[in-house]
Design a protein around this motif. Structure first.
Motif, mmCIF file in Angstrom:
data_model
loop_
_atom_site.group_PDB
_atom_site.id
_atom_site.type_symbol
_atom_site.label_atom_id
_atom_site.label_comp_id
_atom_site.label_asym_id
_atom_site.label_seq_id
_atom_site.Cartn_x
_atom_site.Cartn_y
_atom_site.Cartn_z
ATOM 1 N N TRP A 121 -29.885 41.343 -111.319
ATOM 2 C CA TRP A 121 -30.884 40.504 -111.624
ATOM 3 C C TRP A 121 -31.381 39.394 -113.054
ATOM 4 C CZ3 TRP A 121 -32.060 39.825 -106.986
ATOM 5 C CH2 TRP A 121 -31.405 40.923 -105.501
ATOM 6 N N SER A 122 -30.250 39.043 -113.883
ATOM 7 C CA SER A 122 -30.881 38.694 -115.166
ATOM 8 C C SER A 122 -31.124 37.830 -114.756
ATOM 9 C CB SER A 122 -30.181 39.582 -116.184
ATOM 10 O OG SER A 122 -28.848 38.755 -116.037
ATOM 11 N N CYS A 137 -33.727 31.945 -113.735
ATOM 12 C CA CYS A 137 -34.432 30.666 -113.410
ATOM 13 C C CYS A 137 -35.648 30.449 -113.164
ATOM 14 C CB CYS A 137 -34.082 30.545 -111.624
ATOM 15 S SG CYS A 137 -31.615 30.864 -111.373
ATOM 16 N N LEU A 138 -36.571 31.401 -113.600
ATOM 17 C CA LEU A 138 -37.858 31.693 -113.250
ATOM 18 C C LEU A 138 -38.649 31.556 -114.743
ATOM 19 C CD1 LEU A 138 -38.245 34.023 -110.347
ATOM 20 C CD2 LEU A 138 -37.642 32.140 -110.024
ATOM 21 N N LYS A 139 -37.791 31.344 -115.510
ATOM 22 C CA LYS A 139 -38.518 31.060 -116.801
ATOM 23 C C LYS A 139 -39.092 30.136 -117.476
ATOM 24 C CE LYS A 139 -36.224 34.773 -118.629
ATOM 25 N NZ LYS A 139 -35.314 34.968 -119.832
ATOM 26 N N ASP A 140 -39.623 29.522 -118.092
ATOM 27 C CA ASP A 140 -41.010 28.564 -118.471
ATOM 28 C C ASP A 140 -39.800 27.103 -119.338
ATOM 29 O OD1 ASP A 140 -42.554 29.222 -116.484
ATOM 30 O OD2 ASP A 140 -44.445 29.089 -118.426
ATOM 31 N N GLU A 141 -38.810 28.170 -120.586
ATOM 32 C CA GLU A 141 -37.734 27.796 -120.730
ATOM 33 C C GLU A 141 -37.067 26.798 -120.283
ATOM 34 O OE1 GLU A 141 -38.985 31.265 -122.578
ATOM 35 O OE2 GLU A 141 -38.642 30.623 -120.566
ATOM 36 N N GLY A 142 -37.556 25.532 -121.313
ATOM 37 C CA GLY A 142 -36.862 24.378 -120.506
ATOM 38 C C GLY A 142 -37.246 23.162 -119.678
ATOM 39 N N LEU A 143 -37.997 23.554 -119.267
ATOM 40 C CA LEU A 143 -38.443 22.909 -117.896
ATOM 41 C C LEU A 143 -39.951 21.685 -118.845
ATOM 42 C CD1 LEU A 143 -39.774 25.496 -115.378
ATOM 43 C CD2 LEU A 143 -38.246 23.191 -114.943
ATOM 44 N N LYS A 171 -39.407 17.295 -113.115
ATOM 45 C CA LYS A 171 -39.106 17.922 -112.017
ATOM 46 C C LYS A 171 -37.648 17.780 -111.102
ATOM 47 C CE LYS A 171 -42.756 15.473 -109.454
ATOM 48 N NZ LYS A 171 -43.718 14.553 -108.345
ATOM 49 N N PRO A 172 -37.222 16.395 -111.586
ATOM 50 C CA PRO A 172 -34.893 17.173 -111.906
ATOM 51 C C PRO A 172 -34.761 18.441 -112.289
ATOM 52 C CG PRO A 172 -35.588 14.763 -112.296
ATOM 53 C CD PRO A 172 -37.135 15.800 -112.961
ATOM 54 N N ILE A 173 -35.368 19.464 -113.257
ATOM 55 C CA ILE A 173 -34.863 20.123 -113.552
ATOM 56 C C ILE A 173 -35.336 21.348 -112.849
ATOM 57 C CG2 ILE A 173 -34.722 21.923 -115.615
ATOM 58 C CD1 ILE A 173 -34.819 19.553 -117.356
ATOM 59 N N LEU A 174 -37.014 21.205 -112.656
ATOM 60 C CA LEU A 174 -37.404 21.917 -111.383
ATOM 61 C C LEU A 174 -37.565 22.453 -110.154
ATOM 62 C CD1 LEU A 174 -39.945 23.745 -111.295
ATOM 63 C CD2 LEU A 174 -41.524 21.722 -110.692
ATOM 64 N N LYS A 175 -36.668 20.855 -109.713
ATOM 65 C CA LYS A 175 -35.563 21.091 -108.552
ATOM 66 C C LYS A 175 -34.648 21.977 -108.861
ATOM 67 C CE LYS A 175 -37.052 16.484 -106.960
ATOM 68 N NZ LYS A 175 -37.072 15.975 -106.427
ATOM 69 N N GLU A 176 -33.890 21.535 -109.980
ATOM 70 C CA GLU A 176 -32.129 22.432 -109.881
ATOM 71 C C GLU A 176 -32.858 23.871 -110.182
ATOM 72 O OE1 GLU A 176 -28.077 23.121 -109.796
ATOM 73 O OE2 GLU A 176 -29.761 20.825 -109.912
ATOM 74 N N ALA A 233 -42.017 37.658 -110.650
ATOM 75 C CA ALA A 233 -41.750 36.893 -111.214
ATOM 76 C C ALA A 233 -41.273 35.859 -110.274
ATOM 77 C CB ALA A 233 -40.803 36.519 -111.913
ATOM 78 N N TYR A 234 -41.354 36.021 -109.277
ATOM 79 C CA TYR A 234 -40.965 34.684 -108.550
ATOM 80 C C TYR A 234 -42.677 34.056 -107.894
ATOM 81 C CZ TYR A 234 -39.579 31.472 -104.197
ATOM 82 O OH TYR A 234 -38.605 30.507 -102.770
ATOM 83 N N ARG A 235 -43.657 34.950 -107.313
ATOM 84 C CA ARG A 235 -44.694 34.618 -107.010
ATOM 85 C C ARG A 235 -45.396 33.129 -108.212
ATOM 86 N NH1 ARG A 235 -46.818 38.928 -105.548
ATOM 87 N NH2 ARG A 235 -46.295 39.172 -103.017
ATOM 88 N N SER A 236 -44.769 34.055 -109.583
ATOM 89 C CA SER A 236 -45.751 33.221 -110.969
ATOM 90 C C SER A 236 -45.356 31.709 -110.643
ATOM 91 C CB SER A 236 -45.130 34.519 -112.086
ATOM 92 O OG SER A 236 -45.722 33.721 -113.012
ATOM 93 N N PHE A 237 -43.491 32.661 -110.848
ATOM 94 C CA PHE A 237 -43.412 30.924 -111.330
ATOM 95 C C PHE A 237 -43.720 29.821 -109.534
ATOM 96 C CE2 PHE A 237 -39.569 27.891 -110.440
ATOM 97 C CZ PHE A 237 -39.558 28.121 -111.753
ATOM 98 N N LEU A 238 -43.803 30.370 -108.831
ATOM 99 C CA LEU A 238 -43.820 29.598 -107.733
ATOM 100 C C LEU A 238 -45.738 29.039 -107.915
ATOM 101 C CD1 LEU A 238 -43.073 30.895 -103.914
ATOM 102 C CD2 LEU A 238 -42.441 28.446 -104.975
ATOM 103 N N GLY A 239 -46.451 29.859 -108.741
ATOM 104 C CA GLY A 239 -48.162 29.706 -108.617
ATOM 105 C C GLY A 239 -48.277 28.481 -109.513
ATOM 106 N N ARG A 240 -47.348 28.484 -110.699
ATOM 107 C CA ARG A 240 -47.513 27.443 -111.995
ATOM 108 C C ARG A 240 -46.420 25.855 -111.470
ATOM 109 N NH1 ARG A 240 -45.127 32.184 -114.734
ATOM 110 N NH2 ARG A 240 -43.233 31.246 -114.788
#
Length: 224
Positions: free
Chosen positions: A109-110, A115-121, A129-134, A175-182
């Motif tokens: 799962w690491s 995929c759900l981290k802010d770094e690089g977005l 947006k292209p990075i977020l979509k990826e 982590a997924y819920r937080s990523f979606l929310g942001r």
């Protein structure tokens, strides 16, 4: 000169301690206990060797957890054998099982969590947006691949099965819920959102609860 038996002993290194204060002698394991320890060590080595036959590291850790939990249950189910092996052996094996669990979590799962981290977005202070979509595409693909494989794996011990699912849910769902929310608001509503956000947090929880059942299923087939 003969000293009185009741006379207090002189101070110094030669002081005689009362019997009840003497350190307990070390209890030497019986020959049978030593043989049993040797057999258990050989069994552990054999399981470690067999686990290396799996190309999927995550599956090798599941194999070790399955067999390790089974052995522990059998040992604890026999008071005589449990006493012969002792608490030290039991604590060591329990520690091994916890480490297999941690190794499984890290191996499986690491990358999904990555995929759900802010770094690089962010580029120039804005969400790219292209990075977020990826990121969403990568998460969807990884999660579906894990579900496809690990829903076919069998963890027969219900307690271990539950522990695995709970531990996965505890790290993935928040982590997924937080990523979606942001970040979901940075995708255009409508087709774009539907294309990249394929799972809700409740969906993730449902699919995690299907892992280790031995029942293959496809998320893609179920969504269509």
């Amino acid at each position: 000169m003969v000293s009185d038996e009741n006379e207090a002993p002189p101070d110094g290194d030669n002081t005689v301690l009362p019997v009840h204060n003497l350190p307990s002698p070390t209890v030497k394991p019986s020959p049978f206990s030593e043989q049993l320890m040797t057999v258990m060590d050989l069994l552990d080595s054999n399981l470690e060797s067999k686990s290396k036959l799996y190309k999927d590291l995550s599956l090798s850790y599941i194999f070790l957890m399955n067999n390790g939990r089974y052995i522990m249950q059998k040992i604890k189910g026999s008071a005589e054998i449990f006493e012969l092996l002792g608490n030290t052996w039991t604590r060591k094996r329990s520690s091994d099982l916890r480490q297999y669990h941690k190794n499984y979590q890290r191996e499986t799962w690491s990358k999904v969590l990555g995929c759900l981290k802010d770094e690089g977005l962010h580029v120039n202070g804005k969400v790219a947006k292209p990075i977020l979509k990826e990121r969403f595409k990568s998460f969807n693909a990884m999660f579906e691949e894990i579900h496809k494989a690990q829903s076919t794996w069998i963890v027969s011990d219900e307690q271990l099965q539950s522990e695995l699912r709970v531990s996965i849910s505890a790290v993935i769902i928040p982590a997924y819920r937080s990523f979606l929310g942001r970040f979901r608001q940075h995708l255009d509503a409508g087709r774009q959102t539907e294309k990249y956000i394929k799972f809700g947090p409740e969906d993730i929880e449902t699919y995690i609860d299907e892992l280790f059942d031995g029942n293959p299923s496809s998320l893609m087939r179920r969504r269509t």
